[in-house]
Design an enzyme around this catalytic site. Structure first.
Site, short mmCIF file in Angstrom:
data_model
loop_
_atom_site.label_atom_id
_atom_site.label_comp_id
_atom_site.label_asym_id
_atom_site.label_seq_id
_atom_site.Cartn_x
_atom_site.Cartn_y
_atom_site.Cartn_z
N CYS A 7 -32.46 8.23 -16.93
CA CYS A 7 -32.88 9.28 -18.28
C CYS A 7 -31.18 9.92 -18.57
O CYS A 7 -30.31 9.99 -18.12
CB CYS A 7 -33.73 9.88 -19.22
SG CYS A 7 -33.80 10.52 -20.72
N LYS A 31 -34.70 11.10 -9.99
CA LYS A 31 -34.15 11.34 -10.12
C LYS A 31 -32.76 12.73 -10.10
O LYS A 31 -33.67 13.64 -9.99
CB LYS A 31 -34.36 12.26 -11.99
CG LYS A 31 -33.81 12.42 -13.52
CD LYS A 31 -34.56 13.09 -14.48
CE LYS A 31 -34.15 12.85 -15.42
NZ LYS A 31 -34.67 13.02 -16.97
N GLU A 85 -38.90 5.24 -18.77
CA GLU A 85 -39.08 7.24 -18.23
C GLU A 85 -40.29 7.10 -18.30
O GLU A 85 -41.53 6.93 -19.50
CB GLU A 85 -38.64 7.75 -18.26
CG GLU A 85 -38.01 9.12 -17.95
CD GLU A 85 -37.56 10.06 -17.67
OE1 GLU A 85 -37.04 11.13 -17.22
OE2 GLU A 85 -36.65 10.05 -19.57
#
Length: 317
Positions: free
Chosen positions: A193, A152, A80
């Protein structure tokens, strides 16, 4: 120093005789991934040292991607925010278009030169249509063509008193779709994440035919020791699939201290490969037959009680 862990749970899941008389339902057939003529997927997680110099970060990523390919990796993953420091003040500064920005051009060239699938970690993306900034993963085939994009979905907004406060939503906008992509090794799902904390993404991916979920991520020194490995193992064992998470290397001179410890977990929940906090690469073979054998032996997917609870896999990526 890289280290390899073996799991008795994973080995037992692969070798133990089936305790069930198994009825191969249409659901199980959908869940199973053909492995008889499927080439081996060799995964590489590239844990990179990230600096404030975007060009240097891209060059560092390229050298490690090509190194991974030279060792036989055909699915390569970056961390990331591999091209920029991680922080709300940096996202707008480093953001670029994914149609023609320098990072996506570099990623495309890396994949083509490596002749491998490349999950390009994530970069701050600025959408020229609305000027919004996203935390975005772009995925490339061995010809260097972008075949998927994941923004995301769940933004990292936490406040642990006395330890860490971080609010991605101060500068980022959340994505609005799930992401799966096809390869000759099988279908793969992607999250970024904080997405890993929400089990629905992996559940949907597994039930829609994915054999792996890959999460570029940057857990910190508070959440990393608590949950980094635990969440990967949970997503893997709940869905009987491979799960991998790729972190930046730890830099204690930076404003955000990544946990590191990029990890690959097998479908039985055992850690197959992991590493420490330093820059490096780990490799793992993702064996579809091992996954399919586990799913035959413990057929939880054909035993679900959707008369009692909802089937989240009805959502579409």
């Amino acid at each position: 120093m890289l280290r390899t862990l073996s799991s008795s749970l994973f080995r037992q899941a692969r070798t133990a005789p089936s305790p069930f008389h198994i009825h191969r339902s249409s659901l199980y057939s959908k869940m199973s991934t053909s492995s008889s003529n499927t080439p081996t997927c060799k995964l590489a997680l590239v844990q990179l040292h990230v600096t404030a110099d975007k060009d240097a970060n891209l060059a560092n990523a390229r050298s490690h991607v090509l190194e991974a390919a030279s060792k036989g990796a055909n699915l390569i993953v970056l961390p990331e925010c591999f091209n920029s420091p991680y922080g709300t003040s940096f996202f707008p500064e480093y953001a670029e278009s994914i149609s023609d920005g320098p990072s996506v051009k570099a990623l495309s060239a890396m994949a083509k030169d490596a002749k491998a699938y490349l999950i390009g970690g994530s970069i701050p993306e600025r959408d020229p249509k609305d000027n919004k900034v996203y935390n975005t993963c772009t995925i490339y085939n061995p010809q260097g063509e972008r075949i998927a994009t994941h923004r995301k979905v769940h933004l990292f907004d936490i406040d642990v008193p006395g330890k860490i406060r971080f609010q991605e939503s101060e500068t980022l906008t959340a994505g609005n779709q799930l992401t799966h992509f096809d390869t000759e090794y099988g279908k793969i799902g992607v999250g970024i994440c904080y997405d890993i904390r929400f089990p629905e993404l992996a559940m949907i991916a597994a039930r829609q035919g994915c054999f792996a979920m890959i999460y570029p991520g940057a857990f910190n020194m508070t959440t990393g020791p608590l949950h980094w490995e635990l969440l990967q193992r949970a997503r893997a064992v709940d869905n009987q699939m491979y799960v991998a998470a790729c972190s930046p290397a730890r830099d204690l001179t930076a404003g955000y201290h990544a946990w590191g410890h990029s990890t690959v977990v097998g479908p039985g929940g055992g850690v197959l490969k992991t590493m420490d906090e330093k820059q490096g690469i780990i490799y793992a073979d993702l064996e579809l037959e091992a996954m399919n054998e586990l799913r035959r032996n413990i057929p939880v997917y054909s035993q679900r009680r959707f008369d009692l609870y909802a089937d989240v896999s009805k959502a579409k990526p």
